[in-house]
Design a protein around this motif. Structure first.
Motif, PDB file in Angstrom:
ATOM      1  N   THR A 160       0.910  -1.121  -0.023  1.00  0.00           N
ATOM      2  CA  THR A 160       0.083   0.053   0.048  1.00  0.00           C
ATOM      3  C   THR A 160       0.875   1.218   0.040  1.00  0.00           C
ATOM      4  OG1 THR A 160      -0.180   0.431   2.274  1.00  0.00           O
ATOM      5  CG2 THR A 160      -1.884  -1.141   1.353  1.00  0.00           C
ATOM      6  N   ASP A 161       0.313   2.547  -0.496  1.00  0.00           N
ATOM      7  CA  ASP A 161       1.065   3.728  -0.528  1.00  0.00           C
ATOM      8  C   ASP A 161       1.519   4.149   0.866  1.00  0.00           C
ATOM      9  OD1 ASP A 161       0.800   3.878  -2.969  1.00  0.00           O
ATOM     10  OD2 ASP A 161      -0.919   5.289  -2.980  1.00  0.00           O
ATOM     11  N   ALA A 162       0.627   3.851   2.112  1.00  0.00           N
ATOM     12  CA  ALA A 162       0.961   4.150   3.407  1.00  0.00           C
ATOM     13  C   ALA A 162       2.201   3.185   3.802  1.00  0.00           C
ATOM     14  CB  ALA A 162      -0.102   4.022   4.392  1.00  0.00           C
ATOM     15  N   ALA A 186       4.463   1.797   1.929  1.00  0.00           N
ATOM     16  CA  ALA A 186       5.542   2.105   1.268  1.00  0.00           C
ATOM     17  C   ALA A 186       6.192   3.394   1.798  1.00  0.00           C
ATOM     18  CB  ALA A 186       5.167   2.055  -0.214  1.00  0.00           C
ATOM     19  N   ARG A 187       5.637   4.378   1.846  1.00  0.00           N
ATOM     20  CA  ARG A 187       6.112   5.546   2.536  1.00  0.00           C
ATOM     21  C   ARG A 187       6.654   5.406   3.962  1.00  0.00           C
ATOM     22  NH1 ARG A 187       1.238   7.674   0.621  1.00  0.00           N
ATOM     23  NH2 ARG A 187       0.374   7.710   2.572  1.00  0.00           N
ATOM     24  N   LYS A 197       9.777   3.395   3.623  1.00  0.00           N
ATOM     25  CA  LYS A 197      10.875   4.387   3.070  1.00  0.00           C
ATOM     26  C   LYS A 197      11.336   5.240   4.249  1.00  0.00           C
ATOM     27  CE  LYS A 197      11.652   7.721  -0.688  1.00  0.00           C
ATOM     28  NZ  LYS A 197      11.054   8.579  -1.695  1.00  0.00           N
TER      29      LYS A 197
END
Length: 117
Positions: free
Chosen positions: A95-97, A99-100, A103
């Motif tokens: 998911t974007d969350a 992945a952020r 990172k």
């Protein structure tokens, strides 16, 4: 400067939460910076903090400065808060969350996909 017991505890905790080697972190920071397509928001201090974490990893305990100690406390607090939130298992969900979050943690020297020590 912190007293000896406090410094020992911080040193141990910092090296527990920073579970990437200096070589792994240096490689991550290079790849991460090279792949940036947008300017990070002003409150995003990941890359400078990551560079400071890298510098700390290459120091001996007796060479730490007050600024190093501040960064070490910040990294320990950030990684602990992120992993205590119960989202550590979701790091590989894609998911974007997630992945952020991955990172952000990796920029601080913490690979959430590794089992805790």
């Amino acid at each position: 400067m912190a007293d000896a017991l406090e410094l020992d505890a911080l040193w141990e905790e910092f090296h527990r939460v920073v579970n990437m080697t200096s070589q792994e972190l240096a490689a991550w920071l290079q790849v991460n910076e090279a792949s940036e397509e947008t300017v990070p928001p002003p409150e995003h201090d990941g890359a400078p903090t990551g560079e400071h974490v890298l510098a700390i990893l290459q120091k001996r305990r007796v060479d730490l400065t007050d600024e190093d100690l501040d960064v070490m406390y910040e990294v320990v607090d950030t990684v602990t808060a992120e992993t205590d939130a119960g989202t550590d298992a979701g790091a590989g969900t894609g998911t974007d969350a997630a992945a952020r979050r991955r990172k952000r943690l990796m920029t601080l020297g913490h690979d959430p996909s590794r089992a805790p020590a």
